[in-house]
Design an enzyme around this catalytic site. Sequence first.
Site, mmCIF file in Angstrom:
data_model
loop_
_atom_site.group_PDB
_atom_site.id
_atom_site.type_symbol
_atom_site.label_atom_id
_atom_site.label_comp_id
_atom_site.label_asym_id
_atom_site.label_seq_id
_atom_site.Cartn_x
_atom_site.Cartn_y
_atom_site.Cartn_z
ATOM 1 N N ASP A 224 0.813 -1.226 0.000
ATOM 2 C CA ASP A 224 0.000 0.000 0.000
ATOM 3 C C ASP A 224 0.846 1.276 0.000
ATOM 4 O OD1 ASP A 224 -2.281 -1.615 0.131
ATOM 5 O OD2 ASP A 224 -2.191 -1.690 2.308
ATOM 6 N N LYS B 265 1.849 2.141 -5.099
ATOM 7 C CA LYS B 265 2.430 1.573 -6.332
ATOM 8 C C LYS B 265 1.526 1.833 -7.528
ATOM 9 C CE LYS B 265 2.423 -2.480 -4.327
ATOM 10 N NZ LYS B 265 2.100 -2.159 -2.938
ATOM 11 N N GLY C 260 -4.546 -4.338 -3.710
ATOM 12 C CA GLY C 260 -5.554 -3.326 -3.987
ATOM 13 C C GLY C 260 -4.805 -2.069 -4.378
ATOM 14 N N HIS C 261 -4.786 -1.776 -5.669
ATOM 15 C CA HIS C 261 -4.023 -0.633 -6.169
ATOM 16 C C HIS C 261 -4.993 0.460 -6.607
ATOM 17 C CE1 HIS C 261 -0.459 -3.517 -7.195
ATOM 18 N NE2 HIS C 261 -0.773 -3.494 -5.917
ATOM 19 N N GLN D 248 1.956 -6.122 -3.200
ATOM 20 C CA GLN D 248 2.405 -6.286 -1.806
ATOM 21 C C GLN D 248 3.703 -5.496 -1.577
ATOM 22 O OE1 GLN D 248 1.274 -9.534 -3.455
ATOM 23 N NE2 GLN D 248 -0.626 -8.634 -2.793
HETATM 24 P P1 GDP Z 1 -0.726 0.310 -3.576
HETATM 25 O O1 GDP Z 1 -1.355 -0.944 -3.091
HETATM 26 O O2 GDP Z 1 0.742 0.357 -3.312
HETATM 27 O O3 GDP Z 1 -1.034 0.612 -5.025
HETATM 28 O O4 GDP Z 1 -1.352 1.479 -2.704
HETATM 29 P P2 GDP Z 1 -2.911 1.671 -2.311
HETATM 30 O O5 GDP Z 1 -3.639 2.133 -3.511
HETATM 31 O O6 GDP Z 1 -3.437 0.474 -1.603
HETATM 32 O O7 GDP Z 1 -2.799 2.806 -1.197
HETATM 33 C C1 GDP Z 1 -2.223 4.043 -1.469
HETATM 34 C C2 GDP Z 1 -3.283 5.138 -1.270
HETATM 35 O O8 GDP Z 1 -2.635 6.378 -1.210
HETATM 36 C C3 GDP Z 1 -4.267 5.255 -2.417
HETATM 37 O O9 GDP Z 1 -5.508 5.643 -1.907
HETATM 38 C C4 GDP Z 1 -3.666 6.352 -3.294
HETATM 39 O O10 GDP Z 1 -4.638 7.045 -4.051
HETATM 40 C C5 GDP Z 1 -3.071 7.249 -2.254
HETATM 41 N N1 GDP Z 1 -1.870 7.989 -2.644
HETATM 42 C C6 GDP Z 1 -0.848 7.576 -3.439
HETATM 43 N N2 GDP Z 1 0.128 8.516 -3.460
HETATM 44 C C7 GDP Z 1 -0.281 9.530 -2.666
HETATM 45 C C8 GDP Z 1 0.317 10.760 -2.245
HETATM 46 O O11 GDP Z 1 1.429 11.116 -2.605
HETATM 47 N N3 GDP Z 1 -0.424 11.521 -1.375
HETATM 48 C C9 GDP Z 1 -1.659 11.150 -0.929
HETATM 49 N N4 GDP Z 1 -2.293 11.935 -0.078
HETATM 50 N N5 GDP Z 1 -2.235 9.995 -1.303
HETATM 51 C C10 GDP Z 1 -1.553 9.190 -2.150
HETATM 52 P P1 IMO Z 2 -0.882 -4.188 -2.174
HETATM 53 O O1 IMO Z 2 -0.434 -4.735 -3.504
HETATM 54 C C1 IMO Z 2 -0.898 -4.651 2.182
HETATM 55 C C2 IMO Z 2 -1.082 -8.746 3.767
HETATM 56 C C3 IMO Z 2 -2.364 -9.175 4.474
HETATM 57 C C4 IMO Z 2 -1.782 -10.136 5.489
HETATM 58 C C5 IMO Z 2 -0.673 -10.832 4.716
HETATM 59 C C6 IMO Z 2 -1.048 -12.184 4.155
HETATM 60 O O2 IMO Z 2 -2.182 -3.477 -2.213
HETATM 61 O O3 IMO Z 2 0.215 -3.414 -1.529
HETATM 62 P P2 IMO Z 2 -2.587 -12.887 2.079
HETATM 63 O O4 IMO Z 2 -4.048 -12.672 1.826
HETATM 64 O O5 IMO Z 2 -1.696 -12.319 1.040
HETATM 65 O O6 IMO Z 2 -2.256 -14.320 2.385
HETATM 66 O O7 IMO Z 2 -2.297 -12.091 3.453
HETATM 67 O O8 IMO Z 2 -0.326 -9.942 3.674
HETATM 68 N N1 IMO Z 2 -1.275 -8.221 2.393
HETATM 69 C C7 IMO Z 2 -1.176 -6.925 2.064
HETATM 70 N N2 IMO Z 2 -0.971 -5.832 2.835
HETATM 71 N N3 IMO Z 2 -0.994 -4.520 0.846
HETATM 72 C C8 IMO Z 2 -1.185 -5.604 0.052
HETATM 73 O O9 IMO Z 2 -1.168 -5.533 -1.285
HETATM 74 C C9 IMO Z 2 -1.315 -6.880 0.658
HETATM 75 N N4 IMO Z 2 -1.514 -8.131 0.202
HETATM 76 C C10 IMO Z 2 -1.465 -8.942 1.266
HETATM 77 O O10 IMO Z 2 -2.998 -8.076 5.083
HETATM 78 O O11 IMO Z 2 -1.192 -9.428 6.549
HETATM 79 MG MG MG Z 3 -2.874 -1.607 -1.790
#
Ligand code: GDP
Ligand code: IMO
Ligand code: MG
Length: 435
Positions: free
Chosen positions: A25, A28, A52-53, A235
Amino acid sequence: MRKIIGERQRCKLATKIVIGAQWGDEGKGKIIDILAQESDVVARSQGGNNAGHTVEADGVEYKLRLTPSGILNPETTCVIGNGVVVDPKVLLGEIDMLKEKGVSADNLKIDLRAHIIMPYHIVLDGLMEKARGKSDIGTTKNGIGPCYSDKAERIGIRFADLIDEEIFPERVRENVEKKNKLITKIYDGEPLDAEKIIEEYTQYAKRLKKYAADTSVILYNAIKAGKKVLFEGAQGTLLDLDLGTYPYVTSSHPISGGVCIGTGIGPTLIDECVGVMKAYVTRVGKGPFPTELFDEVGDKIREVGHEFGTVTKRPRRCGWFDAVIGRFGVRTSGLTSIVLNKIDTLSGIGNLKICTAYKKDGELIYDFPASLTELAKCEPVYIEMPGFDEDISKVRSFDELPEAVKNYVKKIEELCDCPVSMVGVGPGRDQNIVR
Ligand code: GDP
Ligand code: IMO
Ligand code: MG
């Protein structure tokens, strides 16, 4: 062979890996979406719909779990590589969601070797977590671990099997018989009906067949032709099955090495490796987290940064930036640069702390420990830096950032021994500062 080397020399820095360098999270999806606009191919190499991107493009928010974040660019070929575990129902739901928002998935390719998440994987993920009781991992319960276990046990069903009308029913019957024993006799759960699964999944196969491909060939030919290829990590480093905080990890390899295995592309064909970090650290699920904050600062970061799981909606645990983890990411993935996201979230929280090392029994530790027992004894050693109160979400050049932000970024660069090439100041496509 010579010809290939010649072409590769002409298209220097054409292949780029983007990985998460913390616990996932890190933002990415946003970075991939931006880089995808200048990429010919974007490929996922591991994980599944546990990812979850979030991508925000032209004011519309997309939550992508399986489809590469490059899908928003109609010119980009999007690859789901052999190392990904695919839930066909989730993928079709995502394809339909994209279609509703006017985005076509026609340029999607799914590798024939990718393993399929079956209903018994999802059921077992839930039952196994329940059986672990207090020692649960906090998985996403999407069947990721059980699917990768079947792959290692060599009883998994691959995409090539799913779309093979003769083989598929046979494989499902064999597997369901075995899994039902496990589900009912060990975990006291309800048995599954193989014929129902065959009927449902045969329909999914019909819709997904057109996306089938040997994607290693597609990627290799693209690289050979000098095209820009981007590998999208899911991840993060500390969730890596081998190098992460085992057993509180996922079941795949989010570090850069995982990309080669998960896409069938050799390491000599990779030019750059970008690690995405947040300006602080978050973690979902259980497991150690040395710089975790349990006070109002942590609550404020969670609230301002909207730190709730994209998939499970669980509140993310929040803490100070940890340079021990940063260095670990730089080392284990051979990072060539860092993207530092969400620095805007730190506005107005007072002085900022960065963990530079851990202290255990009076001894300073600079490298992330392998043993969780040792890690549990580690106390973070912090430096404190002046914070900032300005709204920086509209700033677009590094020089215009408040002095405190510039110093914070430079300190992270120094402590992680890796340049910060981009700073994120908001979720939007344009809310980035390229250095
Ligand atoms: P990922 O799994 O690595 O793709 O990240 P997620 O989407 O799960 O979580 C990142 C969250 O931060 C998302 O809601 C993005 O829209 C948000 N985000 C990404 N970059 C920035 C930033 O520079 N500032 C802020 N405020 N939000 C950001
Ligand atoms: P993105 O790509 C954050 C965590 C779960 C749990 C552990 C194992 O959005 O960054 P699993 O279901 O993979 O067997 O769970 O890994 N986990 C993540 N945490 N971002 C993710 O993906 C994750 N994918 C799995 O919360 O702790
Ligand atoms: Mg994510």
